[in-house]
Design a protein around this motif. Structure first.
Motif, mmCIF file in Angstrom:
data_model
loop_
_atom_site.group_PDB
_atom_site.id
_atom_site.type_symbol
_atom_site.label_atom_id
_atom_site.label_comp_id
_atom_site.label_asym_id
_atom_site.label_seq_id
_atom_site.Cartn_x
_atom_site.Cartn_y
_atom_site.Cartn_z
ATOM 1 N N GLU A 114 -13.423 2.997 8.212
ATOM 2 C CA GLU A 114 -12.689 3.142 6.955
ATOM 3 C C GLU A 114 -11.218 3.320 7.297
ATOM 4 O O GLU A 114 -10.861 4.121 8.159
ATOM 5 N N VAL A 146 -7.319 4.002 5.867
ATOM 6 C CA VAL A 146 -6.483 4.513 4.780
ATOM 7 C C VAL A 146 -5.030 4.325 5.173
ATOM 8 O O VAL A 146 -4.608 4.750 6.253
ATOM 9 N N TYR A 147 -4.283 3.658 4.282
ATOM 10 C CA TYR A 147 -2.854 3.453 4.512
ATOM 11 C C TYR A 147 -2.120 3.628 3.189
ATOM 12 O O TYR A 147 -2.333 2.873 2.251
ATOM 13 N N CYS A 187 -3.662 2.931 -0.281
ATOM 14 C CA CYS A 187 -4.757 1.966 -0.180
ATOM 15 C C CYS A 187 -5.832 2.437 0.786
ATOM 16 O O CYS A 187 -5.571 3.176 1.732
ATOM 17 N N LYS A 188 -7.040 1.967 0.521
ATOM 18 C CA LYS A 188 -8.176 2.289 1.376
ATOM 19 C C LYS A 188 -9.116 1.095 1.432
ATOM 20 O O LYS A 188 -9.421 0.487 0.404
ATOM 21 N N SER A 189 -9.553 0.755 2.636
ATOM 22 C CA SER A 189 -10.491 -0.352 2.819
ATOM 23 C C SER A 189 -11.554 0.052 3.816
ATOM 24 O O SER A 189 -11.321 0.879 4.704
ATOM 25 N N THR A 190 -12.733 -0.536 3.662
ATOM 26 C CA THR A 190 -13.837 -0.286 4.583
ATOM 27 C C THR A 190 -14.338 -1.618 5.114
ATOM 28 O O THR A 190 -14.524 -2.567 4.343
ATOM 29 N N ASP A 211 -5.047 -3.612 -1.103
ATOM 30 C CA ASP A 211 -5.786 -2.999 -0.002
ATOM 31 C C ASP A 211 -5.819 -3.939 1.196
ATOM 32 O O ASP A 211 -6.019 -5.150 1.043
ATOM 33 N N CYS A 232 0.827 -1.205 0.000
ATOM 34 C CA CYS A 232 0.000 0.000 0.000
ATOM 35 C C CYS A 232 0.859 1.251 0.000
ATOM 36 O O CYS A 232 0.349 2.343 -0.233
#
Length: 341
Positions: free
Chosen positions: A229, A231-232, A235-238, A165, A96
């Motif tokens: 949510e 964010v790294y 990358c972003k994941s929920t 992600d 990421c």
């Protein structure tokens, strides 16, 4: 004896000078044109007399071919053994964060200043990138061709840098996500594919951002649909939505078993009860149930007799791992009103 080369009626072709890459030996095979080679003899500059020779070192090699002990022809060829640059870009990378991704094609068998590098991204040459290393600034398929400066020998390798992600999971610590008012309820984030540092969190309740909550955990006191949510880097994941129920589940302090459908029984359905025992004011057990309880007691004895109006006392043991306000064993009183209202 001295060899005398005459004006022969045939020619010898050794195939021309050779710049070879990554082979350990080469066979020189003369081709005779203009004469039947069945009567030919050979004398190589190495001293060998076979029709062909196999060589493994750089050098100029000469052969004198004589046919029928008469006509002779001489030919020479230059053989050069080269090797391609040896390096390893490593395995494909999923990440990421491109901050520290550097590709290194430094050869182990050539000095860098004797090697020419050509980097590409997605098949397009990256102008100005001619060094042994490349700082990665975007995702994609990278390739590098390293040429040996002194020869036309080259090595090409490819590596794919892809975005991955992180997986994000939110847990309340309770498989049913059901809690009593006053319980300490903490939602905890578990990440896979991202480190714990450098991650930004945003929490939502019923689709609305919760202001100021930017950590991996969230303390809650209300029912709702929660998600986080993450964010790294790039990358972003929920997470999936987790529905949490927080409701009053205090132990009732009174029942009125009069059959009107209201407060007729000692209702503990919001608790996971392993056993319950009811005592009268003299400390004598009048009702006992083990192996699970929800709302079976409505003011009767173990024999089914109706208890008198008055105050009674309980000992409730919750199932393993279950607590109400930090306690697994609950004690207190309950008032039975047998009067019909």
């Amino acid at each position: 004896d001295e060899i005398v080369i005459t004006n022969s009626d045939f020619t010898v072709d050794l195939g021309g000078d050779q710049e070879l890459c990554d082979i350990s030996s080469y066979t020189i095979d003369p081709v005779i044109t203009g004469e039947d080679e069945s009567g030919a003899t050979y004398l190589w500059s190495t001293g060998e007399t076979t029709p062909t020779i196999t060589v493994a070192q750089d050098g100029s090699y000469t052969v004198v071919v004589t046919i029928n002990n008469c006509d002779s022809a001489e030919e020479a060829v230059e053989i050069t053994f080269n090797e391609s640059p040896i390096f390893d870009l490593g395995e494909d990378i999923q990440t990421c964060d491109l901050t520290n991704v550097v590709l290194d094609a430094t050869p182990s068998n050539f000095p860098i200043d004797s090697t020419i590098f050509e980097w590409s991204l997605g098949g397009i040459i990256l102008p100005g990138e001619t060094g042994a290393t490349l700082i990665v600034t975007e995702f994609g398929a990278y390739s590098v061709t390293a040429y040996a400066d002194a020869a036309n020998c080259a090595t090409t390798q490819e590596i794919v840098i892809s975005k991955s992600d992180p997986d994000v999971l939110v847990s309340s610590g309770n498989p049913e996500n059901a809690f009593c008012t006053g319980d300490a309820v903490t939602l905890t984030t578990t990440l896979t594919g991202a480190p714990s540092d450098g991650v930004a969190y945003s929490w939502f309740k019923d689709g609305t951002l919760i202001s100021g909550e930017t950590g991996p955990t969230l303390s809650i006191t209300e029912s709702g649909a929660y998600k986080v949510e993450v964010v790294y880097g790039e990358c972003k994941s929920t997470s999936e939505i987790i529905a949490v129920t927080v409701e009053a589940c205090e132990v009732p302090q009174g029942i009125s078993p009069n059959g009107d459908g209201l407060n007729d029984s000692f209702d503990l359905t919001n608790l996971k009860v392993n056993s319950i025992e009811i005592f009268n004011r003299n400390g004598r057990s009048v009702y006992n149930k083990t192996g699970g309880y929800d709302a079976q007691w409505h003011g009767q004895t173990d024999d089914g007799d109706e208890l008198l109006t008055g105050t009674y006392y309980y000992v409730i043991k919750l199932e393993d791992g279950e607590k109400l306000k930090g306690k697994q064993v609950l004690t207190g009183w309950v008032y039975i009103n047998q009067q019909i209202n």
